[in-house]
Scaffold this motif. Sequence first.
Motif, short mmCIF file in Angstrom:
data_model
loop_
_atom_site.label_atom_id
_atom_site.label_comp_id
_atom_site.label_asym_id
_atom_site.label_seq_id
_atom_site.Cartn_x
_atom_site.Cartn_y
_atom_site.Cartn_z
N ALA A 1 -26.36 -36.33 8.72
CA ALA A 1 -27.45 -35.09 7.39
C ALA A 1 -28.90 -35.05 7.78
O ALA A 1 -28.91 -33.91 7.22
N ILE A 2 -29.23 -36.07 8.67
CA ILE A 2 -30.79 -35.71 8.89
C ILE A 2 -30.68 -35.05 10.13
O ILE A 2 -31.69 -34.53 10.04
N THR A 3 -30.28 -35.10 11.15
CA THR A 3 -29.45 -33.89 12.04
C THR A 3 -29.06 -33.22 11.67
O THR A 3 -30.29 -31.51 11.76
N GLU A 4 -28.80 -32.11 10.54
CA GLU A 4 -28.46 -31.41 9.85
C GLU A 4 -29.36 -30.70 9.46
O GLU A 4 -29.92 -29.51 9.28
N PHE A 5 -29.96 -31.37 8.01
CA PHE A 5 -31.06 -31.18 7.72
C PHE A 5 -32.44 -31.20 8.59
O PHE A 5 -33.04 -29.54 8.28
N GLU A 6 -32.64 -31.25 9.70
CA GLU A 6 -33.95 -31.73 10.98
C GLU A 6 -33.39 -30.08 11.26
O GLU A 6 -34.73 -29.10 11.76
N GLN B 1 -34.76 -23.81 11.96
CA GLN B 1 -34.78 -22.78 11.56
C GLN B 1 -35.66 -21.45 10.03
O GLN B 1 -35.34 -20.40 10.26
N PHE B 2 -36.12 -22.72 9.33
CA PHE B 2 -37.19 -22.11 7.88
C PHE B 2 -38.16 -21.95 8.59
O PHE B 2 -38.92 -22.65 8.93
N ASP B 3 -38.47 -20.60 7.69
CA ASP B 3 -39.17 -19.37 7.59
C ASP B 3 -40.36 -19.83 6.46
O ASP B 3 -40.42 -19.44 6.09
N VAL B 4 -41.70 -20.93 6.16
CA VAL B 4 -41.80 -21.10 4.91
C VAL B 4 -42.81 -19.66 4.29
O VAL B 4 -42.49 -19.39 3.87
N SER B 5 -43.43 -18.75 5.87
CA SER B 5 -43.77 -17.67 5.33
C SER B 5 -43.21 -16.53 4.70
O SER B 5 -42.66 -16.13 4.23
N GLU B 6 -41.60 -16.63 6.02
CA GLU B 6 -40.53 -15.24 5.16
C GLU B 6 -39.88 -15.92 3.79
O GLU B 6 -39.92 -14.90 3.01
#
Length: 176
Positions: free
Chosen positions: A144-149, A154-159
Amino acid sequence: MSDPRVPGGRGAVLDLPCGEQKRVRELDLGKREFDCPCGDAHAVVMDVHPADRFLPELLVEVLQGTIETTSEDMPEFGTAHLMGIVLEEFPEAVVSEDVSDDGEVGAGIVWVTDFDSRRLHEIIVELVVELMEHAVSHASDESAITEFEEKMLQFDVSEFVEQYRAQRDLDPGPYA
Protein backbone atom coordinates in the motif's frame (compact mmCIF):
# COMPACT_ATOMS: atom_id res chain seq x y z
CA MET A 1 -12.79 58.11 16.57
CA SER A 2 -13.89 54.71 17.81
CA ASP A 3 -11.47 51.82 18.10
CA PRO A 4 -11.72 49.88 14.79
CA ARG A 5 -11.38 46.57 16.62
CA VAL A 6 -14.25 47.13 19.03
CA PRO A 7 -17.72 45.79 18.14
CA GLY A 8 -19.81 48.79 17.17
CA GLY A 9 -16.70 50.46 15.79
CA ARG A 10 -15.74 50.27 12.15
CA GLY A 11 -14.70 46.62 12.34
CA ALA A 12 -11.39 44.85 12.52
CA VAL A 13 -8.49 45.94 10.38
CA LEU A 14 -5.99 43.36 9.17
CA ASP A 15 -2.31 44.23 8.89
CA LEU A 16 -1.50 42.32 5.72
CA PRO A 17 1.79 40.48 5.18
CA CYS A 18 2.64 42.97 2.41
CA GLY A 19 2.42 45.91 4.84
CA GLU A 20 -0.96 47.25 3.66
CA GLN A 21 -4.15 47.16 5.71
CA LYS A 22 -7.58 45.78 4.88
CA ARG A 23 -10.82 46.33 6.76
CA VAL A 24 -12.48 42.94 7.35
CA ARG A 25 -15.94 44.36 6.62
CA GLU A 26 -14.78 44.99 3.03
CA LEU A 27 -14.53 41.21 2.56
CA ASP A 28 -17.81 39.51 1.75
CA LEU A 29 -18.51 35.78 1.88
CA GLY A 30 -18.16 35.34 -1.89
CA LYS A 31 -14.78 37.03 -2.11
CA ARG A 32 -11.94 34.58 -2.71
CA GLU A 33 -9.24 37.16 -3.31
CA PHE A 34 -8.79 40.88 -3.72
CA ASP A 35 -6.37 43.15 -5.52
CA CYS A 36 -4.24 45.03 -3.05
CA PRO A 37 -2.67 48.48 -3.39
CA CYS A 38 0.69 46.67 -3.07
CA GLY A 39 0.10 45.32 -6.58
CA ASP A 40 -0.57 41.69 -5.62
CA ALA A 41 -3.76 39.71 -5.19
CA HIS A 42 -4.37 38.18 -1.76
CA ALA A 43 -6.49 35.10 -1.08
CA VAL A 44 -9.39 35.42 1.35
CA VAL A 45 -10.71 32.46 3.32
CA MET A 46 -13.44 32.42 5.93
CA ASP A 47 -14.27 29.65 8.36
CA VAL A 48 -17.73 29.38 6.78
CA HIS A 49 -16.19 28.41 3.43
CA PRO A 50 -16.42 24.63 3.02
CA ALA A 51 -13.24 22.59 2.80
CA ASP A 52 -14.42 21.33 -0.59
CA ARG A 53 -13.48 24.76 -1.91
CA PHE A 54 -10.00 23.22 -2.05
CA LEU A 55 -10.49 19.44 -2.01
CA PRO A 56 -13.03 16.98 -3.46
CA GLU A 57 -15.91 16.17 -1.11
CA LEU A 58 -14.90 12.51 -0.91
CA LEU A 59 -11.41 13.46 0.29
CA VAL A 60 -12.87 15.92 2.79
CA GLU A 61 -15.10 13.13 4.13
CA VAL A 62 -12.09 10.80 4.45
CA LEU A 63 -10.10 13.48 6.28
CA GLN A 64 -13.04 14.22 8.58
CA GLY A 65 -13.41 10.54 9.40
CA THR A 66 -9.68 10.00 9.89
CA ILE A 67 -8.27 13.09 11.56
CA GLU A 68 -9.09 13.67 15.19
CA THR A 69 -9.08 17.34 16.08
CA THR A 70 -8.39 18.80 19.49
CA SER A 71 -10.73 21.76 19.10
CA GLU A 72 -13.98 21.81 21.01
CA ASP A 73 -15.19 24.73 18.86
CA MET A 74 -14.33 22.94 15.58
CA PRO A 75 -14.47 19.20 16.30
CA GLU A 76 -14.70 18.23 12.61
CA PHE A 77 -11.75 18.66 10.26
CA GLY A 78 -12.49 21.52 7.89
CA THR A 79 -11.39 24.83 6.45
CA ALA A 80 -10.08 26.18 9.75
CA HIS A 81 -7.81 23.16 10.08
CA LEU A 82 -6.59 23.52 6.49
CA MET A 83 -5.76 27.15 7.14
CA GLY A 84 -4.07 26.16 10.40
CA ILE A 85 -1.76 23.88 8.41
CA VAL A 86 -1.00 26.71 5.98
CA LEU A 87 -0.42 29.13 8.86
CA GLU A 88 1.94 26.67 10.52
CA GLU A 89 3.95 26.23 7.31
CA PHE A 90 3.89 29.92 6.24
CA PRO A 91 3.43 32.01 9.42
CA GLU A 92 4.68 35.23 7.82
CA ALA A 93 2.34 34.88 4.84
CA VAL A 94 -1.01 34.52 6.61
CA VAL A 95 -2.95 36.89 8.84
CA SER A 96 -6.15 35.96 10.60
CA GLU A 97 -8.75 37.64 12.72
CA ASP A 98 -11.47 36.31 14.99
CA VAL A 99 -14.48 38.38 13.93
CA SER A 100 -17.13 36.26 15.62
CA ASP A 101 -18.28 39.29 17.65
CA ASP A 102 -18.84 41.37 14.50
CA GLY A 103 -22.31 40.58 13.16
CA GLU A 104 -21.67 42.47 9.94
CA VAL A 105 -19.01 40.06 8.67
CA GLY A 106 -20.93 36.76 8.52
CA ALA A 107 -17.98 34.61 9.55
CA GLY A 108 -16.13 33.74 12.73
CA ILE A 109 -12.57 33.70 11.45
CA VAL A 110 -11.07 35.42 8.41
CA TRP A 111 -7.68 34.63 6.88
CA VAL A 112 -5.87 36.68 4.25
CA THR A 113 -2.71 35.33 2.64
CA ASP A 114 0.21 36.82 0.82
CA PHE A 115 -0.67 34.35 -1.98
CA ASP A 116 -3.40 34.72 -4.56
CA SER A 117 -6.27 32.23 -4.35
CA ARG A 118 -4.83 29.86 -6.95
CA ARG A 119 -1.43 29.62 -5.23
CA LEU A 120 -3.13 29.12 -1.87
CA HIS A 121 -5.16 26.31 -3.42
CA GLU A 122 -1.96 24.64 -4.67
CA ILE A 123 -0.32 25.02 -1.25
CA ILE A 124 -3.28 23.42 0.51
CA VAL A 125 -3.26 20.47 -1.90
CA GLU A 126 0.52 20.07 -1.47
CA LEU A 127 0.21 20.12 2.33
CA VAL A 128 -2.67 17.61 2.33
CA VAL A 129 -0.66 15.29 0.07
CA GLU A 130 2.25 15.57 2.54
CA LEU A 131 -0.15 14.78 5.39
CA MET A 132 -1.44 11.74 3.51
CA GLU A 133 2.11 10.59 2.67
CA HIS A 134 3.01 10.81 6.34
CA ALA A 135 -0.07 8.81 7.34
CA VAL A 136 0.54 6.13 4.71
CA SER A 137 4.18 5.82 5.77
CA HIS A 138 2.92 4.44 9.09
CA ALA A 139 0.89 1.68 7.42
CA SER A 140 1.98 -1.88 7.98
CA ASP A 141 1.15 -2.86 4.40
CA GLU A 142 4.33 -2.26 2.38
CA SER A 143 2.50 -2.73 -0.94
CA ALA A 144 0.00 0.00 0.00
CA ILE A 145 2.87 2.34 0.80
CA THR A 146 4.59 1.58 -2.50
CA GLU A 147 1.37 1.97 -4.48
CA PHE A 148 0.60 5.31 -2.84
CA GLU A 149 4.13 6.60 -3.45
CA GLU A 150 3.92 5.58 -7.12
CA LYS A 151 0.60 7.37 -7.55
CA MET A 152 1.96 10.49 -5.88
CA LEU A 153 4.89 10.55 -8.31
CA GLN A 154 2.32 10.81 -11.12
CA PHE A 155 0.19 13.40 -9.32
CA ASP A 156 0.54 16.92 -10.69
CA VAL A 157 -0.68 19.43 -8.10
CA SER A 158 -0.87 22.30 -10.56
CA GLU A 159 -2.88 20.27 -13.07
CA PHE A 160 -5.19 19.00 -10.33
CA VAL A 161 -5.84 22.55 -9.11
CA GLU A 162 -6.43 23.76 -12.67
CA GLN A 163 -9.00 21.02 -13.34
CA TYR A 164 -10.64 21.31 -9.93
CA ARG A 165 -11.02 25.08 -10.21
CA ALA A 166 -12.48 24.75 -13.70
CA GLN A 167 -14.90 22.05 -12.52
CA ARG A 168 -15.94 24.05 -9.45
CA ASP A 169 -15.88 27.39 -11.32
CA LEU A 170 -13.52 28.88 -8.77
CA ASP A 171 -12.20 31.65 -10.97
CA PRO A 172 -12.16 34.65 -8.64
CA GLY A 173 -13.28 36.95 -11.48
CA PRO A 174 -16.88 37.61 -10.55
CA TYR A 175 -16.15 37.40 -6.82
CA ALA A 176 -12.97 39.43 -6.54
